[in-house]
Design a protein around this motif. Sequence first.
Motif, PDB file in Angstrom:
ATOM      1  N   UNK A 209      47.931  53.428  35.210  1.00 28.57           N
ATOM      2  CA  UNK A 209      48.557  54.566  34.534  1.00 28.57           C
ATOM      3  C   UNK A 209      49.002  55.546  35.610  1.00 28.57           C
ATOM      4  N   UNK A 210      50.298  55.651  35.808  1.00 27.25           N
ATOM      5  CA  UNK A 210      50.823  56.624  36.756  1.00 27.25           C
ATOM      6  C   UNK A 210      50.255  56.509  38.155  1.00 27.25           C
ATOM      7  N   UNK A 211      49.925  55.290  38.601  1.00 25.94           N
ATOM      8  CA  UNK A 211      49.386  55.099  39.945  1.00 25.94           C
ATOM      9  C   UNK A 211      47.879  54.983  40.011  1.00 25.94           C
ATOM     10  N   UNK A 212      47.179  55.269  38.922  1.00 30.65           N
ATOM     11  CA  UNK A 212      45.733  55.081  38.869  1.00 30.65           C
ATOM     12  C   UNK A 212      45.474  53.639  38.440  1.00 30.65           C
ATOM     13  N   UNK A 213      44.651  52.918  39.186  1.00 27.28           N
ATOM     14  CA  UNK A 213      44.515  51.474  38.988  1.00 27.28           C
ATOM     15  C   UNK A 213      43.055  51.070  38.867  1.00 27.28           C
ATOM     16  N   UNK A 214      42.836  50.073  38.006  1.00 26.37           N
ATOM     17  CA  UNK A 214      41.521  49.427  37.943  1.00 26.37           C
ATOM     18  C   UNK A 214      41.733  47.943  37.673  1.00 26.37           C
ATOM     19  N   UNK A 215      41.075  47.125  38.446  1.00 25.11           N
ATOM     20  CA  UNK A 215      41.176  45.676  38.287  1.00 25.11           C
ATOM     21  C   UNK A 215      39.798  45.092  38.032  1.00 25.11           C
ATOM     22  N   UNK A 216      39.777  44.020  37.253  1.00 20.25           N
ATOM     23  CA  UNK A 216      38.538  43.282  36.998  1.00 20.25           C
ATOM     24  C   UNK A 216      38.857  41.800  36.933  1.00 20.25           C
ATOM     25  N   UNK A 217      38.000  40.993  37.530  1.00 23.31           N
ATOM     26  CA  UNK A 217      38.183  39.557  37.485  1.00 23.31           C
ATOM     27  C   UNK A 217      39.347  39.106  38.343  1.00 23.31           C
ATOM     28  N   UNK A 218      39.966  37.996  37.948  1.00 24.35           N
ATOM     29  CA  UNK A 218      41.087  37.420  38.688  1.00 24.35           C
ATOM     30  C   UNK A 218      42.134  36.918  37.701  1.00 24.35           C
ATOM     31  N   UNK A 219      43.229  36.412  38.242  1.00 24.45           N
ATOM     32  CA  UNK A 219      44.185  35.693  37.412  1.00 24.45           C
ATOM     33  C   UNK A 219      43.551  34.371  36.997  1.00 24.45           C
ATOM     34  N   UNK A 220      44.129  33.721  35.997  1.00 27.34           N
ATOM     35  CA  UNK A 220      43.549  32.497  35.475  1.00 27.34           C
ATOM     36  C   UNK A 220      43.485  31.407  36.541  1.00 27.34           C
ATOM     37  N   UNK A 221      44.364  31.494  37.540  1.00 28.31           N
ATOM     38  CA  UNK A 221      44.368  30.527  38.634  1.00 28.31           C
ATOM     39  C   UNK A 221      43.230  30.756  39.612  1.00 28.31           C
ATOM     40  N   UNK A 222      42.535  31.872  39.478  1.00 27.39           N
ATOM     41  CA  UNK A 222      41.490  32.227  40.432  1.00 27.39           C
ATOM     42  C   UNK A 222      41.981  33.125  41.538  1.00 27.39           C
ATOM     43  N   UNK A 223      43.286  33.375  41.588  1.00 29.45           N
ATOM     44  CA  UNK A 223      43.849  34.254  42.603  1.00 29.45           C
ATOM     45  C   UNK A 223      43.551  35.715  42.258  1.00 29.45           C
ATOM     46  N   UNK A 224      43.340  36.537  43.279  1.00 31.88           N
ATOM     47  CA  UNK A 224      43.061  37.953  43.003  1.00 31.88           C
ATOM     48  C   UNK A 224      44.311  38.682  42.529  1.00 31.88           C
ATOM     49  N   UNK A 225      44.095  39.778  41.843  1.00 34.20           N
ATOM     50  CA  UNK A 225      45.202  40.655  41.500  1.00 34.20           C
ATOM     51  C   UNK A 225      45.736  41.280  42.785  1.00 34.20           C
ATOM     52  N   UNK A 226      47.049  41.300  42.943  1.00 28.86           N
ATOM     53  CA  UNK A 226      47.653  41.866  44.146  1.00 28.86           C
ATOM     54  C   UNK A 226      48.297  43.210  43.810  1.00 28.86           C
ATOM     55  N   UNK A 227      48.009  44.197  44.636  1.00 26.65           N
ATOM     56  CA  UNK A 227      48.543  45.536  44.437  1.00 26.65           C
ATOM     57  C   UNK A 227      49.273  45.936  45.704  1.00 26.65           C
ATOM     58  N   UNK A 228      50.548  46.245  45.594  1.00 24.47           N
ATOM     59  CA  UNK A 228      51.347  46.652  46.749  1.00 24.47           C
ATOM     60  C   UNK A 228      51.586  48.153  46.707  1.00 24.47           C
ATOM     61  N   UNK A 229      51.689  48.747  47.874  1.00 22.73           N
ATOM     62  CA  UNK A 229      51.961  50.176  47.993  1.00 22.73           C
ATOM     63  C   UNK A 229      53.357  50.349  48.578  1.00 22.73           C
TER      64      UNK A 229
END
Length: 237
Positions: A209-229
């Motif tokens: 939300x507006x640049x505030x981020x929270x991630x949990x778990x992974x994608x179904x492939x097992x790959x992590x969520x990727x966050x770019x700045x």
Amino acid sequence: MRANPWTHALRTGPVWLALGILMIGCSESPATIAELSGQTMGTSYSIKLSPAPDEDQRTRLQQEVENRLEAINAQMSTYRPDSDLMRFNRARSTEWLAVPESLVELVRRAATISRLSEGRYDVTVGPLVDLWGFGGEGPRGSPPAAADIAQTLGRIGYQHLQARGSPPALRKAVPGLQLDLSSIAKGWAVDELAGLLHNRGYENFLIEIGGEVRAQGTKISGQPWRIAVERPLPGQR
């Protein structure tokens, strides 16, 4: 909610901050990741889920998300004159004013950060930000007069704000005290949505939300969520 360049974006709970515009890379096909998105708090929100729920589940979840965000806006928005926060800001009384419990909790978190930072973070500083031309009233051509600064300083300060939990209420020690929770409310909303998803059985998600981020778990492939700045270069993406 109003974005305030004089307040810092803060974490609430395990919220992670992304500076600049958030870009989320996904390598999976659309069928494995679902995205819910919309407008809230004067900005946008995005929720990515993996694996993707079916269409009926997605529709129900989208409505629940919208309802939760609407409830938060109704309490904490500085854009809405009918919000609980703006009702408190308009009040000139120094008596206790009943507010929702979540608003009390957020004010208490803000007060803790104010004490730890020795006042460098202060959710009551909005009138001073406006006076200098960095707020919603727009820029000004010259610095404010010393007398105006002194007068404004007399009605700001986190130490003039009290919160109680039972019954939930806020109280201002000076009549002109006002609150702007823009620096912390988006993080609060992210955590609220994470709780909603968890309660509905979702274990892998990315919320922004507006640049505030929270991630949990992974994608179904097992790959992590990727966050770019985004690179902080004026006029470029």
